[in-house]
Scaffold this active site. Structure first.
Site, PDB file in Angstrom:
ATOM      1  N   GLU A 246       1.069  -1.171  -0.055  1.00  0.00           N
ATOM      2  CA  GLU A 246       0.046   0.041  -0.004  1.00  0.00           C
ATOM      3  C   GLU A 246       0.907   1.373   0.036  1.00  0.00           C
ATOM      4  O   GLU A 246       1.611   1.527   1.043  1.00  0.00           O
ATOM      5  CB  GLU A 246      -1.021  -0.060   1.265  1.00  0.00           C
ATOM      6  CG  GLU A 246      -2.131   1.278   0.970  1.00  0.00           C
ATOM      7  CD  GLU A 246      -1.847   2.343   1.558  1.00  0.00           C
ATOM      8  OE1 GLU A 246      -1.248   2.905   0.578  1.00  0.00           O
ATOM      9  OE2 GLU A 246      -2.365   2.695   2.725  1.00  0.00           O
ATOM     10  N   CYS A 280      -2.905   8.740   3.267  1.00  0.00           N
ATOM     11  CA  CYS A 280      -2.950   8.195   1.874  1.00  0.00           C
ATOM     12  C   CYS A 280      -4.278   8.664   1.035  1.00  0.00           C
ATOM     13  O   CYS A 280      -4.276   8.673  -0.113  1.00  0.00           O
ATOM     14  CB  CYS A 280      -2.421   6.745   1.716  1.00  0.00           C
ATOM     15  SG  CYS A 280      -1.064   6.452   2.214  1.00  0.00           S
TER      16      CYS A 280
END
Length: 474
Positions: A246, A280
């Site tokens: 990720e 994010c």
């Protein structure tokens, strides 16, 4: 503050070089912690590998009971964890306690239940005289690398599914924000068998590389930057490890003319700047249709200007500092480069806060163009840009014209348009008329350079298993 490593069920001091750990709200050193030595990294992996022989054969019920106990002790020590997270990360204490701790507890409880629901296909005869079955088995030792923006949350996202599936874990939190992971290690050691969970401290070069490259590690899970992901993928390639990545995002926020502008303003004010924008999935790349653009910039600018930066201990504080001095400089540089274009206008913010700590003012930039760096590159700070668009086709193309593919949102009252646009966006998640909402039952993960693999949900649990075929002749 607990500063020892957890190796094979024992809390031990690191034998490597000492590294300072800072309070970003003041810039002061909280303490120094010794890194794990190469020998300690090896010992942690060997302990995990040895523990896997039994832990990998435990029943889902037994693993679930351990996860539930861990969830309970985190909940019981919620104030302690929140205070550590606040001091080490600069998060507002009330946010850490009220928002993050309950979500972390829920992740462990969800995977405790999910562990008991994971199964393979039912048996069947696909060849005469033979019965086949599909198993989902644990892989073995998982090396988990957690980031500095949500240290305890990301530790939970990595530990819970890995342990639920029957793997053993060696966790390395960021050397910038290790304190909650080390506290978690202290509490977990009396719940799980020795070696099932190991927690190390150290930098990527000194601890991360020997950990992820260890021949006994079968999977590496990373939440971090694209650069770190590239390094780990290349570093682990010779040993053909499974990787779970990720790697950040640059979320497009598509606002059509018919959107509820008050909802957009409220949503971006919250979800573009939560955790000082160090997220994010932050709502940081707004595309506003020409009919709503001017009003949105005006109203959003006024709303962002009311965000309060301040001491993490103050109940009224909405934004804390950035995580480190180095990151403060990166964010500041990105905004200065945006200003230098000449066409980007600072609506509010655009500067460092004076005084102690690593504070940057909540910033809104208008007039950004599709090819500008502020639109294309992740800033990871309290900085949101606004770009004008004409029509649906244009904005979908612009939104997808990005190296990232983690999160996105669409704001419109037209249900058909919401479905149509959502179907075309190349992002792991698309929210409609909201942003940033996460639940343990739904998968979180990206496409393109944002990585691959899923956190949370049953899909996340499956990522930590290997599919095996067993055929029995009869």
């Amino acid at each position: 503050m607990q500063h020892k490593l957890l190796i094979n069920g024992e809390l031990v001091s690191g034998e490597g070089e000492k590294q300072p750990v800072y309070n970003p709200a003041t810039g002061d050193v909280l303490l120094e912690i010794a890194e794990a030595s190469a020998e300690q990294v090896n010992a942690a992996v060997r302990a995990a590998d040895a523990a896997f022989a039994e832990w990998g054969q435990t029943t889902p019920k037994a693993r679930a009971e351990c996860l539930l106990k861990l969830a309970d002790v985190i909940e019981e020590n919620g104030q302690v964890f929140a205070e550590l997270e606040s001091r080490n990360c600069g998060k507002p204490l009330h946010s850490a306690f009220n928002d993050e701790i309950p979500a972390i507890v829920d992740v462990f409880r969800f995977f405790a239940g999910a562990a008991r629901c994971l199964n393979g296909l039912a048996a069947g005869e696909y060849l005469e005289g033979h019965t086949s079955m599909i198993r989902r088995d644990p892989l073995g030792v998982v090396a988990s690398i957690a980031p500095w923006n949500y240290p305890l949350m990301m530790a939970a996202w990595k530990l819970a599914p890995a342990l639920a599936a029957g793997n053993c874990v060696v966790l390395k939190p960021s050397e910038i924000t290790p304190l909650t992971a080390l506290k978690l290690a202290e509490l977990a050691k009396d719940i799980f068998p020795a070696g099932v969970i190991n927690v190390l401290f150290g930098r990527g070069k000194t601890v991360g590389d020997p950990l992820t490259g260890h021949p006994k590690v079968r999977m590496v899970s990373l939440t971090g930057s694209i650069a770190t992901g590239e390094h780990i993928i290349s570093h682990t390639a010779p040993s053909i490890k499974r990787t779970h990545m990720e790697l950040g995002g640059k979320a497009p926020v598509i606002v059509f003319d018919d959107a509820d502008i008050e909802a957009v303003v409220e949503g971006v004010r919250t979800f573009g700047y939560y955790n000082a924008g160090q997220d994010c999935t932050a709502a940081c790349r707004i595309y506003a249709q020409k009919g709503i653009y001017d009003t949105l910039v005006e109203k959003l600018g006024a709303a962002v200007a009311t965000l309060k930066s301040g001491s993490p201990d103050d109940e009224s504080t909405e934004l804390g500092p950035l995580s480190s001095l180095a990151h403060l400089e990166r964010v500041s540089k990105a905004v200065e480069e945006a200003k230098a274009t000449g066409h980007i206008k600072v609506i509010t913010g655009g500067e460092k806060r004076k005084g102690n700590g690593y504070y940057y003012a909540p910033t809104l930039l208008a007039g950004a163009l599709q090819d500008d760096a502020i639109v294309q590159k992740e800033v990871f700070g309290p900085v949101v840009s606004v770009t004008l668009f004409d029509n649906e086709e244009q904005v979908v193309n612009w939104a997808n014209d990005s190296q990232y593919g983690l999160a996105s949102s669409v704001w419109t009252k037209d249900v058909g348009r919401a479905h149509r646009v959502s179907a075309r966006l190349q992002y792991g998640c698309t929210w409609v008329n909201t942003h940033f909402m996460l639940v343990s039952e739904m998968p979180h993960g990206g496409q393109k350079l944002s990585g691959y693999g899923k956190d949370m949900s049953l899909y996340g649990l499956e990522d930590y298993t290997v599919v095996r075929h067993v055929m029995v002749k009869h």
